[in-house]
Structure formats: C-alpha cells, structure tokens
Design a protein around this motif. Structure first.
Motif, PDB file in Angstrom:
ATOM      1  N   PHE A 213       4.515 -13.499   7.589  1.00  0.00           N
ATOM      2  CA  PHE A 213       4.741 -12.562   6.494  1.00  0.00           C
ATOM      3  C   PHE A 213       3.752 -11.404   6.580  1.00  0.00           C
ATOM      4  O   PHE A 213       4.117 -10.242   6.366  1.00  0.00           O
ATOM      5  CB  PHE A 213       4.608 -13.292   5.159  1.00  0.00           C
ATOM      6  CG  PHE A 213       5.053 -12.490   3.979  1.00  0.00           C
ATOM      7  CD1 PHE A 213       6.397 -12.309   3.694  1.00  0.00           C
ATOM      8  CD2 PHE A 213       4.127 -11.890   3.129  1.00  0.00           C
ATOM      9  CE1 PHE A 213       6.814 -11.558   2.605  1.00  0.00           C
ATOM     10  CE2 PHE A 213       4.531 -11.145   2.040  1.00  0.00           C
ATOM     11  CZ  PHE A 213       5.875 -10.984   1.775  1.00  0.00           C
ATOM     12  N   GLN A 214       2.518 -11.710   6.917  1.00  0.00           N
ATOM     13  CA  GLN A 214       1.510 -10.666   7.060  1.00  0.00           C
ATOM     14  C   GLN A 214       1.858  -9.713   8.200  1.00  0.00           C
ATOM     15  O   GLN A 214       1.698  -8.493   8.090  1.00  0.00           O
ATOM     16  CB  GLN A 214       0.140 -11.304   7.299  1.00  0.00           C
ATOM     17  CG  GLN A 214      -0.402 -12.085   6.117  1.00  0.00           C
ATOM     18  CD  GLN A 214      -1.690 -12.809   6.442  1.00  0.00           C
ATOM     19  OE1 GLN A 214      -2.166 -12.786   7.583  1.00  0.00           O
ATOM     20  NE2 GLN A 214      -2.268 -13.465   5.445  1.00  0.00           N
TER      21      GLN A 214
ATOM     22  N   VAL B  25       5.225  -6.820  -2.526  1.00  0.00           N
ATOM     23  CA  VAL B  25       3.943  -7.478  -2.253  1.00  0.00           C
ATOM     24  C   VAL B  25       3.196  -7.762  -3.553  1.00  0.00           C
ATOM     25  O   VAL B  25       2.624  -8.845  -3.738  1.00  0.00           O
ATOM     26  CB  VAL B  25       3.088  -6.614  -1.308  1.00  0.00           C
ATOM     27  CG1 VAL B  25       1.685  -7.188  -1.175  1.00  0.00           C
ATOM     28  CG2 VAL B  25       3.751  -6.515   0.055  1.00  0.00           C
TER      29      VAL B  25
ATOM     30  N   LEU C 268       4.620  -7.379   7.068  1.00  0.00           N
ATOM     31  CA  LEU C 268       4.097  -6.312   6.219  1.00  0.00           C
ATOM     32  C   LEU C 268       3.324  -5.285   7.041  1.00  0.00           C
ATOM     33  O   LEU C 268       3.387  -4.078   6.766  1.00  0.00           O
ATOM     34  CB  LEU C 268       3.193  -6.899   5.138  1.00  0.00           C
ATOM     35  CG  LEU C 268       3.869  -7.809   4.105  1.00  0.00           C
ATOM     36  CD1 LEU C 268       2.842  -8.340   3.110  1.00  0.00           C
ATOM     37  CD2 LEU C 268       4.982  -7.069   3.382  1.00  0.00           C
TER      38      LEU C 268
ATOM     39  N   ALA D 113       4.851 -10.644  -5.165  1.00  0.00           N
ATOM     40  CA  ALA D 113       4.527 -11.884  -4.464  1.00  0.00           C
ATOM     41  C   ALA D 113       3.124 -12.352  -4.805  1.00  0.00           C
ATOM     42  O   ALA D 113       2.875 -13.565  -4.958  1.00  0.00           O
ATOM     43  CB  ALA D 113       4.662 -11.677  -2.956  1.00  0.00           C
ATOM     44  N   ALA D 114       2.195 -11.406  -4.938  1.00  0.00           N
ATOM     45  CA  ALA D 114       0.824 -11.784  -5.288  1.00  0.00           C
ATOM     46  C   ALA D 114       0.744 -12.397  -6.680  1.00  0.00           C
ATOM     47  O   ALA D 114      -0.114 -13.249  -6.952  1.00  0.00           O
ATOM     48  CB  ALA D 114      -0.085 -10.564  -5.202  1.00  0.00           C
TER      49      ALA D 114
ATOM     50  N   LEU E  86       1.639 -14.792   0.738  1.00  0.00           N
ATOM     51  CA  LEU E  86       0.760 -13.821   1.388  1.00  0.00           C
ATOM     52  C   LEU E  86      -0.146 -14.474   2.421  1.00  0.00           C
ATOM     53  O   LEU E  86      -0.756 -13.770   3.239  1.00  0.00           O
ATOM     54  CB  LEU E  86      -0.088 -13.107   0.327  1.00  0.00           C
ATOM     55  CG  LEU E  86       0.694 -12.297  -0.712  1.00  0.00           C
ATOM     56  CD1 LEU E  86      -0.258 -11.645  -1.704  1.00  0.00           C
ATOM     57  CD2 LEU E  86       1.568 -11.242  -0.033  1.00  0.00           C
TER      58      LEU E  86
ATOM     59  N   VAL F  43       8.522  -1.993  -0.749  1.00  0.00           N
ATOM     60  CA  VAL F  43       7.817  -3.109  -0.097  1.00  0.00           C
ATOM     61  C   VAL F  43       6.475  -3.366  -0.784  1.00  0.00           C
ATOM     62  O   VAL F  43       6.080  -4.524  -0.983  1.00  0.00           O
ATOM     63  CB  VAL F  43       7.626  -2.818   1.401  1.00  0.00           C
ATOM     64  CG1 VAL F  43       6.706  -3.852   2.043  1.00  0.00           C
ATOM     65  CG2 VAL F  43       8.972  -2.809   2.117  1.00  0.00           C
ATOM     66  N   VAL F  44       5.775  -2.301  -1.157  1.00  0.00           N
ATOM     67  CA  VAL F  44       4.508  -2.470  -1.880  1.00  0.00           C
ATOM     68  C   VAL F  44       4.738  -3.204  -3.205  1.00  0.00           C
ATOM     69  O   VAL F  44       3.978  -4.109  -3.577  1.00  0.00           O
ATOM     70  CB  VAL F  44       3.840  -1.105  -2.111  1.00  0.00           C
ATOM     71  CG1 VAL F  44       2.647  -1.244  -3.053  1.00  0.00           C
ATOM     72  CG2 VAL F  44       3.394  -0.496  -0.786  1.00  0.00           C
TER      73      VAL F  44
ATOM     74  N   THR G 118      10.565  -9.761   7.368  1.00  0.00           N
ATOM     75  CA  THR G 118       9.939 -10.015   6.066  1.00  0.00           C
ATOM     76  C   THR G 118      10.733 -11.046   5.276  1.00  0.00           C
ATOM     77  O   THR G 118      10.160 -11.970   4.669  1.00  0.00           O
ATOM     78  CB  THR G 118       9.824  -8.711   5.258  1.00  0.00           C
ATOM     79  OG1 THR G 118       9.161  -7.723   6.032  1.00  0.00           O
ATOM     80  CG2 THR G 118       9.043  -8.938   3.976  1.00  0.00           C
TER      81      THR G 118
ATOM     82  N   GLY H 219       9.340 -14.841   4.459  1.00  0.00           N
ATOM     83  CA  GLY H 219       9.132 -15.173   3.054  1.00  0.00           C
ATOM     84  C   GLY H 219       9.928 -16.378   2.581  1.00  0.00           C
ATOM     85  O   GLY H 219       9.599 -16.968   1.553  1.00  0.00           O
TER      86      GLY H 219
END
Length: 245
Positions: free
Chosen positions: A73-74, A57, A77, A60-61, A68, A53-54, A114, A118
């Motif tokens: 979505f937040q 993220v 997470l 995605a960033a 984000l 998952v990290v 999630t 997303g």
C-alpha cells in the motif's frame, strides 16, 4: 465588438483615439485557461486524482490505520506521489503532445495497485479510474479512447497477477464489468468533448465573420465620407451656407 467598430469609425472620421475592443467569449475562455503552460495544464489535470488519493489516505489513517502499515500500500501511494512529481518536474513543452497519455495510463495502474494492496475496504478505489479515463477520452484523437479502455483493463488484471491473488468471483466480476462500464464512460466523454470543440469552433468562426463584416463596414463608411465630404462643401458654397475662401 460594437465598441471596437465605433472606436475605429471615430478614429477615421474625427481622429480620436481608439478604445480597446471588447474581449470576445472565446477570448475570455482562453484568458482563463489558454494562458497556462503545458506543465500547468498537466498539474491541473493530475490534481483531482492526487487530492482524492490524499483524502483516501486521511480516511484510512482515521478508520483503518493498519492499512498504512502495508508495504504494498505504501509503494502504491509512493507511485501516486511520483506521478504527480513527474507532472511538476518534466519539461512537457519539449515532449510530444501525446506524452501525457503515459501519465494517465500509469495512473490507472497505480489505482489498481492501491486497490489491490488495500484489500476489500479499498474496492471503492476503482471509482478513481474515472479521472484518467476521462482525461484520455476527452482528447480529439480516437485512439485515446482505446488507451483509456486499455488502462482500465490493465488496472484490473496487472495488480492481481503481480500480487499472485487467486481469481475469485468478485475479482472476475470486476475484471469483466469495470472495463465495460468505464468504456461507456470513455466513449461518452469523447463524444461530449468533440461536441463542445465543434460548438466552440463554430463560435470562433462566427466571431471572425463578424470582425470581417465590421472591417468592411468601416471601409465603406470611410469611402462614403471621402465622396460626400467634397460634395457637401460644394453644395454649401452654392447655397451660401459656406462662404467661399
């Protein structure tokens, strides 16, 4: 085990100190994983999903920063982070053995939320269901397989209902085929894990049988030495090889 037998015989016959026995195969395995506490095992079981998952993220960033900014979505997470924190903080050794199943089922739900938050770019998040599904299905209890399948169904149905998303052909296909595919994965994982456990138990039984045979051999050797020792002294006295006292 051979060294252990030699050391025992030497200790009985010559009075020398016994050398430490070799660690059997199952002992080596338990030395790596069996020494971990319940909390450590929970963390290790949850860690692959958390790390993945990290990485999602981070991707995605880089490739979709706007995702984000999505509040849902937040929150999804945050649910993943809360589940990992629960694995770290809860006193799992005081809870029932089956308590971990709550974390695994909630993992399925968190993955579903999630993916739903997303949007289409995050449909690949469904692949992460493999982690909690295998975690549940690999347990010896058969109802864990049912929980794994149930978690998959909840992951596809509940997020869509909560978000109020209208059913589409893509969502219907996912709702039908994703549980079917992961059900096959769950059954396969359960069968493979059961086979490994049975093979390991047979190995443990063989090691125990060898230890019993070794102990019996040492006992017979001691008995033989006790019988032949005086006879050898008497025979030596008669032949003149040993002078009488």
């Amino acid at each position: 085990m051979k060294q252990a037998g030699e050391a025992t015989v030497n200790a009985a016959g010559q009075g020398t100190a016994a050398a430490p026995p070799d660690l059997p195969v199952t002992g080596q395995f338990d030395g790596l994983f069996g020494g971990l506490g319940v909390r450590s095992r929970m963390v290790l079981s949850q860690l692959p999903l958390t790390v993945t998952v990290v990485l999602v993220v981070v991707a995605a960033a880089v490739f979709n920063p706007s995702a984000l900014d999505n509040r849902q979505f937040q929150l999804a997470l945050l649910a993943h982070a809360a589940l990992f924190a629960a694995c770290l903080a809860l006193p799992w050794n005081r809870l029932r053995t089956e308590a971990f199943a709550v974390i695994a089922v909630l993992d399925c739900l968190a993955i579903g939320f999630t993916r739903e938050a997303g949007g289409p770019p995050f449909n690949v998040m469904s692949l992460l269901l493999v982690f909690p599904v295998v975690w549940l299905a690999a347990q010896p209890r058969r109802y864990m397989v049912v929980l794994a399948i149930l978690g998959t169904v909840l992951s596809t149905v509940v997020p869509s209902i909560v978000a109020g998303s209208p059913p589409t052909s893509a969502s219907m296909i996912r709702t039908i085929f994703l549980p079917l595919i992961l059900s096959a994965v769950a059954v396969t994982a359960h069968l493979v894990a059961g086979t490994i456990r049975r093979q390991r138990q047979r190995l443990v039984d063989k090691e125990n049988a060898l230890e019993v045979a070794l102990a019996e051999s040492v006992r017979k050797q001691r008995l033989l030495d006790a019988v032949l020792g005086p006879l050898a002294s008497v025979s030596g006295w008669w032949t003149g090889t040993v002078e009488p006292s």
